[in-house]
Design an enzyme around this catalytic site. Structure first.
Site, mmCIF file in Angstrom:
data_model
loop_
_atom_site.group_PDB
_atom_site.id
_atom_site.type_symbol
_atom_site.label_atom_id
_atom_site.label_comp_id
_atom_site.label_asym_id
_atom_site.label_seq_id
_atom_site.Cartn_x
_atom_site.Cartn_y
_atom_site.Cartn_z
ATOM 1 N N HIS A 82 -7.137 -3.821 -9.524
ATOM 2 C CA HIS A 82 -6.080 -4.629 -8.904
ATOM 3 C C HIS A 82 -6.567 -6.064 -8.690
ATOM 4 O O HIS A 82 -5.832 -7.028 -8.946
ATOM 5 C CB HIS A 82 -5.660 -4.034 -7.554
ATOM 6 C CG HIS A 82 -5.085 -2.667 -7.645
ATOM 7 N ND1 HIS A 82 -4.733 -1.931 -6.528
ATOM 8 C CD2 HIS A 82 -4.782 -1.880 -8.707
ATOM 9 C CE1 HIS A 82 -4.254 -0.764 -6.905
ATOM 10 N NE2 HIS A 82 -4.277 -0.705 -8.221
ATOM 11 N N GLU A 131 -8.964 -0.216 -6.978
ATOM 12 C CA GLU A 131 -8.800 -1.449 -6.202
ATOM 13 C C GLU A 131 -9.479 -2.622 -6.910
ATOM 14 O O GLU A 131 -8.983 -3.759 -6.874
ATOM 15 C CB GLU A 131 -9.375 -1.277 -4.791
ATOM 16 C CG GLU A 131 -8.704 -0.209 -3.939
ATOM 17 C CD GLU A 131 -7.302 -0.578 -3.472
ATOM 18 O OE1 GLU A 131 -6.810 -1.655 -3.846
ATOM 19 O OE2 GLU A 131 -6.709 0.233 -2.736
ATOM 20 N N HIS A 168 -2.558 6.266 -2.993
ATOM 21 C CA HIS A 168 -3.552 6.057 -1.938
ATOM 22 C C HIS A 168 -2.992 6.452 -0.568
ATOM 23 O O HIS A 168 -3.716 6.984 0.280
ATOM 24 C CB HIS A 168 -3.993 4.593 -1.909
ATOM 25 C CG HIS A 168 -4.596 4.123 -3.194
ATOM 26 N ND1 HIS A 168 -4.869 2.793 -3.440
ATOM 27 C CD2 HIS A 168 -4.974 4.802 -4.309
ATOM 28 C CE1 HIS A 168 -5.391 2.682 -4.656
ATOM 29 N NE2 HIS A 168 -5.457 3.881 -5.200
ATOM 30 N N GLU A 209 -8.402 -7.652 -0.490
ATOM 31 C CA GLU A 209 -9.498 -6.692 -0.373
ATOM 32 C C GLU A 209 -10.538 -7.175 0.630
ATOM 33 O O GLU A 209 -11.035 -6.403 1.455
ATOM 34 C CB GLU A 209 -10.145 -6.464 -1.743
ATOM 35 C CG GLU A 209 -11.273 -5.447 -1.698
ATOM 36 C CD GLU A 209 -11.951 -5.259 -3.045
ATOM 37 O OE1 GLU A 209 -12.931 -4.510 -3.091
ATOM 38 O OE2 GLU A 209 -11.506 -5.866 -4.034
ATOM 39 N N TYR A 213 -4.802 -9.431 -10.226
ATOM 40 C CA TYR A 213 -4.307 -10.531 -9.393
ATOM 41 C C TYR A 213 -4.985 -11.851 -9.773
ATOM 42 O O TYR A 213 -4.345 -12.911 -9.769
ATOM 43 C CB TYR A 213 -4.511 -10.225 -7.913
ATOM 44 C CG TYR A 213 -3.530 -9.214 -7.368
ATOM 45 C CD1 TYR A 213 -2.166 -9.331 -7.642
ATOM 46 C CD2 TYR A 213 -3.951 -8.138 -6.589
ATOM 47 C CE1 TYR A 213 -1.257 -8.407 -7.147
ATOM 48 C CE2 TYR A 213 -3.047 -7.211 -6.093
ATOM 49 C CZ TYR A 213 -1.701 -7.349 -6.377
ATOM 50 O OH TYR A 213 -0.795 -6.432 -5.889
ATOM 51 N N GLU A 223 -2.665 1.142 3.602
ATOM 52 C CA GLU A 223 -2.234 1.623 2.289
ATOM 53 C C GLU A 223 -0.718 1.723 2.174
ATOM 54 O O GLU A 223 -0.152 1.467 1.108
ATOM 55 C CB GLU A 223 -2.855 3.006 2.010
ATOM 56 C CG GLU A 223 -4.370 3.035 1.974
ATOM 57 C CD GLU A 223 -4.956 2.296 0.783
ATOM 58 O OE1 GLU A 223 -4.182 1.751 -0.022
ATOM 59 O OE2 GLU A 223 -6.195 2.244 0.673
ATOM 60 N N GLU A 277 -0.888 2.418 -4.930
ATOM 61 C CA GLU A 277 -0.899 2.405 -3.467
ATOM 62 C C GLU A 277 -0.115 3.584 -2.894
ATOM 63 O O GLU A 277 -0.445 4.093 -1.817
ATOM 64 C CB GLU A 277 -0.354 1.079 -2.933
ATOM 65 C CG GLU A 277 -1.181 -0.146 -3.313
ATOM 66 C CD GLU A 277 -2.609 -0.090 -2.810
ATOM 67 O OE1 GLU A 277 -2.875 0.628 -1.818
ATOM 68 O OE2 GLU A 277 -3.475 -0.761 -3.409
#
EC number: 1.17.4.1
Length: 305
Positions: free
Chosen positions: A97, A94, A194, A64, A101, A157, A191
């Site tokens: 996400h 996001e 997106h 990001e 992670y 994306e 994604e």
């Protein structure tokens, strides 16, 4: 006095309203990703496999900030309530996400923040990652028009993480790391949504005279695919089940799908691998997302490639 329309919501884009509702229907949270079984599986990985997945997840965890593509700046180009609402939802996803992670990285680095930071500082200088980032940042700097910016957003994306998602999904074939695989399903499907949104932005919010030629768009996608395959190829030697030829096929098929979505002729004509491990590919799902901890979206996906 400025028009009060910008203060009072009314639907002004049916497509983005539908995407926002789709996001609401398929919202998920980090707490839905059970990782307790994955801990022992990570410890059982070979050194080559562990190094590979540590690299991928550290890259994804930093992505990001590394990619540095500002969604808010892009959205200000469009005077639309529904576009703004959809991208607010995308930013929220996001963020989820990023948390997931971070949780996965705790497993790979024994819950040691110091160990993770030292590793991240090392891979930020990795030649394969540097090439990937330098290409992207160079292209983003050159993107001055609205159409060019959206195309770069579409690359990010739709192409930029595909080889990582594909490689992680191979863990399901091996019967390992079920929580990681579940997270990868959710994130890769987000994604996909997106990418659908970025295509819609390009198709409906950019005048045809503003769009680059088909040849320019095709050249951009060809570059992106080549950069992505070089990135994964540099890391995949000796990793269980990771087949760079199959990943290239999947990347090329994905690029062609996106090009068709924005009404640009495809360039590769490559079918995806027959045994593609990414579960959304060619699947048909009609299961309520919250019935159980699975990877089924409420939205049906058919003939994705």
């Amino acid at each position: 006095m400025d028009s009060v329309d910008r203060f009072l919501y009314t639907s002004d884009h049916d497509g983005f309203l539908a995407l926002t509702r789709e996001t609401w229907q398929n919202r998920w949270f980090p707490s839905q990703i059970p990782l307790h079984l994955d801990v022992s599986h990570v410890h059982q990985l070979s050194d080559a496999d562990k190094d590979f997945y540590r690299f991928l997840f550290t890259f994804l965890g930093m992505a990001e900030r590394l990619v540095n593509f500002n969604i808010e700046d892009l959205v200000t180009n469009f005077n639309s309530h529904d576009v703004a609402h959809y991208y607010a939802e995308q930013v929220a996803m996001e963020n989820i996400h990023g948390v997931v992670y971070a949780n996965i990285l705790k497993i790979f680095f024994n819950n040691s923040r110091g160990e993770l930071l030292a590793y991240a500082a090392k891979i930020i200088l990795d030649p394969a990652l540097c090439e990937k980032l330098e290409w992207l940042h160079s292209r983003v700097r050159k993107a001055t028009t609205k159409a060019q910016k959206i195309l770069m957003f579409l690359i990010v994306e739709g192409i930029y993480f595909i080889s990582s998602f594909y490689s992680i999904s191979l863990c399901r074939v091996r019967g390992i790391m079920p929580g990681v695989c579940l997270a990868n399903d959710y994130i890769s499907r987000d994604e996909l949504l997106h990418t659908k949104a970025a295509s819609m932005l390009y198709n409906t919010m950019v005048e045809i005279q503003e769009k680059p030629s088909h040849a320019e768009v095709q050249a951009l996608f060809r570059e992106a695919v080549n950069i992505e395959i070089r990135f994964i190829q540099a890391k995949a030697a000796g990793v269980t089940l990771v087949n760079v030829v199959d990943i290239r096929r999947f990347l090329e098929a994905t690029a062609d799908r996106i090009l068709r979505d924005i009404f640009v002729p495809p360039i590769f004509g490559t079918p995806p691998p027959e045994a593609c491990p990414l579960s959304y590919t060619g699947s048909f799902k009609a299961v309520n997302f919250f019935e159980r901890d699975n990877s089924d979206y409420t939205t049906c996906v058919t003939d994705d490639l």
